[in-house]
Design a protein around this motif. Sequence first.
Motif, short mmCIF file in Angstrom:
data_model
loop_
_atom_site.label_atom_id
_atom_site.label_comp_id
_atom_site.label_asym_id
_atom_site.label_seq_id
_atom_site.Cartn_x
_atom_site.Cartn_y
_atom_site.Cartn_z
N GLY A 20 -13.11 16.92 3.95
CA GLY A 20 -11.76 16.64 4.47
C GLY A 20 -10.88 15.85 3.51
O GLY A 20 -9.87 15.28 3.92
N LYS A 21 -11.21 15.85 2.24
CA LYS A 21 -10.47 15.04 1.25
C LYS A 21 -9.01 15.49 1.10
O LYS A 21 -8.10 14.68 1.16
N SER A 22 -8.84 16.79 0.91
CA SER A 22 -7.48 17.28 0.66
C SER A 22 -6.61 17.15 1.92
O SER A 22 -5.42 16.84 1.83
N ILE A 35 -4.22 22.02 -1.11
CA ILE A 35 -4.64 23.05 -0.18
C ILE A 35 -5.96 22.65 0.46
O ILE A 35 -6.76 21.93 -0.12
N ALA A 36 -6.16 23.11 1.69
CA ALA A 36 -7.37 22.77 2.44
C ALA A 36 -7.81 24.00 3.20
O ALA A 36 -6.98 24.74 3.73
N SER A 37 -9.12 24.23 3.24
CA SER A 37 -9.63 25.36 4.02
C SER A 37 -11.09 25.14 4.34
O SER A 37 -11.74 24.28 3.74
N PRO A 38 -11.62 25.91 5.30
CA PRO A 38 -13.04 25.75 5.64
C PRO A 38 -13.99 26.24 4.54
O PRO A 38 -15.19 26.03 4.63
N THR A 39 -13.47 26.88 3.50
CA THR A 39 -14.33 27.35 2.42
C THR A 39 -14.72 26.18 1.52
O THR A 39 -13.85 25.43 1.08
N ALA A 40 -16.02 26.04 1.24
CA ALA A 40 -16.45 24.97 0.33
C ALA A 40 -15.86 25.23 -1.05
O ALA A 40 -15.65 26.38 -1.45
N GLN A 41 -15.62 24.16 -1.79
CA GLN A 41 -15.01 24.26 -3.14
C GLN A 41 -13.59 24.80 -3.09
O GLN A 41 -13.17 25.57 -3.95
N THR A 42 -12.86 24.38 -2.09
CA THR A 42 -11.45 24.77 -2.01
C THR A 42 -10.69 24.14 -3.18
O THR A 42 -9.92 24.81 -3.87
N ASP A 62 -7.35 13.31 -5.48
CA ASP A 62 -8.20 14.25 -4.74
C ASP A 62 -9.13 14.89 -5.77
O ASP A 62 -8.75 15.12 -6.90
N THR A 63 -10.34 15.17 -5.36
CA THR A 63 -11.30 15.73 -6.31
C THR A 63 -11.97 16.96 -5.71
O THR A 63 -12.01 17.11 -4.49
N PRO A 64 -12.49 17.84 -6.56
CA PRO A 64 -13.31 18.92 -6.01
C PRO A 64 -14.55 18.30 -5.36
O PRO A 64 -15.07 17.30 -5.86
N ALA A 156 -7.79 13.09 9.92
CA ALA A 156 -6.59 13.48 9.16
C ALA A 156 -5.77 14.49 9.94
O ALA A 156 -4.57 14.64 9.71
N VAL A 157 -6.40 15.18 10.88
CA VAL A 157 -5.70 16.21 11.65
C VAL A 157 -4.87 15.58 12.78
O VAL A 157 -3.71 15.92 12.97
N THR A 158 -5.44 14.62 13.50
CA THR A 158 -4.67 13.99 14.58
C THR A 158 -3.87 12.79 14.06
O THR A 158 -2.96 12.31 14.73
N1 GTP Z 1 -10.75 18.84 13.23
C1 GTP Z 1 -10.54 18.35 12.01
N2 GTP Z 1 -10.68 19.17 10.95
C2 GTP Z 1 -10.46 18.65 9.71
C3 GTP Z 1 -10.11 17.27 9.51
N3 GTP Z 1 -9.98 17.06 8.19
C4 GTP Z 1 -10.22 18.25 7.59
N4 GTP Z 1 -10.51 19.21 8.51
C5 GTP Z 1 -10.84 20.63 8.24
O1 GTP Z 1 -11.99 20.69 7.44
C6 GTP Z 1 -11.89 21.76 6.48
C7 GTP Z 1 -12.08 21.22 5.07
O2 GTP Z 1 -11.02 20.35 4.76
P1 GTP Z 1 -10.57 20.10 3.25
O3 GTP Z 1 -9.51 19.04 3.31
O4 GTP Z 1 -10.26 21.38 2.56
O5 GTP Z 1 -11.93 19.49 2.65
P2 GTP Z 1 -12.21 19.02 1.14
O6 GTP Z 1 -13.10 17.84 1.24
O7 GTP Z 1 -10.94 18.85 0.41
O8 GTP Z 1 -13.03 20.28 0.60
P3 GTP Z 1 -13.25 20.76 -0.96
O9 GTP Z 1 -11.91 20.84 -1.60
O10 GTP Z 1 -13.91 22.10 -0.81
O11 GTP Z 1 -14.15 19.76 -1.60
C8 GTP Z 1 -10.52 22.39 6.71
O12 GTP Z 1 -10.68 23.52 7.52
C9 GTP Z 1 -9.74 21.31 7.44
O13 GTP Z 1 -8.73 21.82 8.29
C10 GTP Z 1 -9.98 16.44 10.69
O14 GTP Z 1 -9.68 15.24 10.63
N5 GTP Z 1 -10.23 17.03 11.88
#
Ligand code: GTP
Length: 302
Positions: A20-22, A35-42, A62-64, A156-158
Amino acid sequence: MDNKDFRSGFVTLLGRPNAGKSTLLNAIMDQKYAIASPTAQTTRHRFRAIKTTDDYQLIIVDTPGVHKPHDALGEELNTTALKSLEGIDVIAFLLDAHEPLGRGDEWVITQLKAVKNTPKILVISKSDLATEDQIEAQIAKANELMEWDDTIVLSAVTGYHVDEFIDTVVSYLPEGPLWFPADMQTDQPQEVIIAEFIREKILFTVHDEVPHAIGVVVDEMSYDRKKDLYRIFATIYVERDSQKGILVGKGGRTIKHIGIEARKDLESLLGTKVFLDLQVKVKKNWRRDLNLIRRFGYGEGA
Ligand SMILES: Nc1nc2c(ncn2[C@@H]2O[C@H](COP(=O)(O)OP(=O)(O)OP(=O)(O)O)[C@@H](O)[C@H]2O)c(=O)[nH]1
Ligand SMILES: [Mg+2]
């Protein structure tokens, strides 16, 4: 800035892919840059966003996601993430509240232990997806592995506790100058952010091996003042003909969908209308070729 107590410095967001970093970076900025997505290594870039107020300038790195590498791209992403621990003021380690703490997390924490004299904040992310008990258990496990300077449970979502997180990080920053102009919000060139926004739409549209096989480059971009319109020409690289077929889709349907979705985001990023032209090309094995990885701007290069 006439504020004598002005604080400034860097916080690095670190953690496993998908922690959830991004999403947290965007929540802190109140605007989507990463950008953020459910795919690992976004995330493939080390990406800096800059938040400046009357009291502080916080640079968020923000880091990979850090993970066991499988290929040259993976190794480059790890190097990028761990390099961003050098010379920064605060480390925030994100641990997903609703995923079991696994080997991947332990591995990252081991790397963290080697970094001395930098405050480390444990961030339990995605609190909206977990129960109180799960959160408590997660904190207990993380405390067994390392001593943390602070712990924050957030979503981060709410938006839950995002401001508290910012306040906590800022409290660890030294007094200091503006490192970047007050109106600068990211260190990435516009073309890179645009390419990333396009890549994000691909991650949401195609699955399996394709998302990891794509690289996006903006070839040309021009502004038409009369029409208040940006014309953007971008190429999506894949590794195999079959992946190209998936991305283009039947009668070009898939690529058209990606273009429509990306254009919406780009229009809100740029504040203008956007004409977007997407081409798909095959470049065999680019993920194994360090020069190509860097040419795409992933890893350290960008
Ligand atoms: N419900 C919920 N989903 C979240 C939250 N934070 C992140 N997500 C979801 O988790 C998934 C991964 O989030 P990213 O922010 O892309 O995670 P990341 O750590 O940056 O991932 P990488 O870039 O792959 O290392 C996305 O589908 C987000 O929407 C949160 O606080 N609540
Ligand atoms: Mg990310």
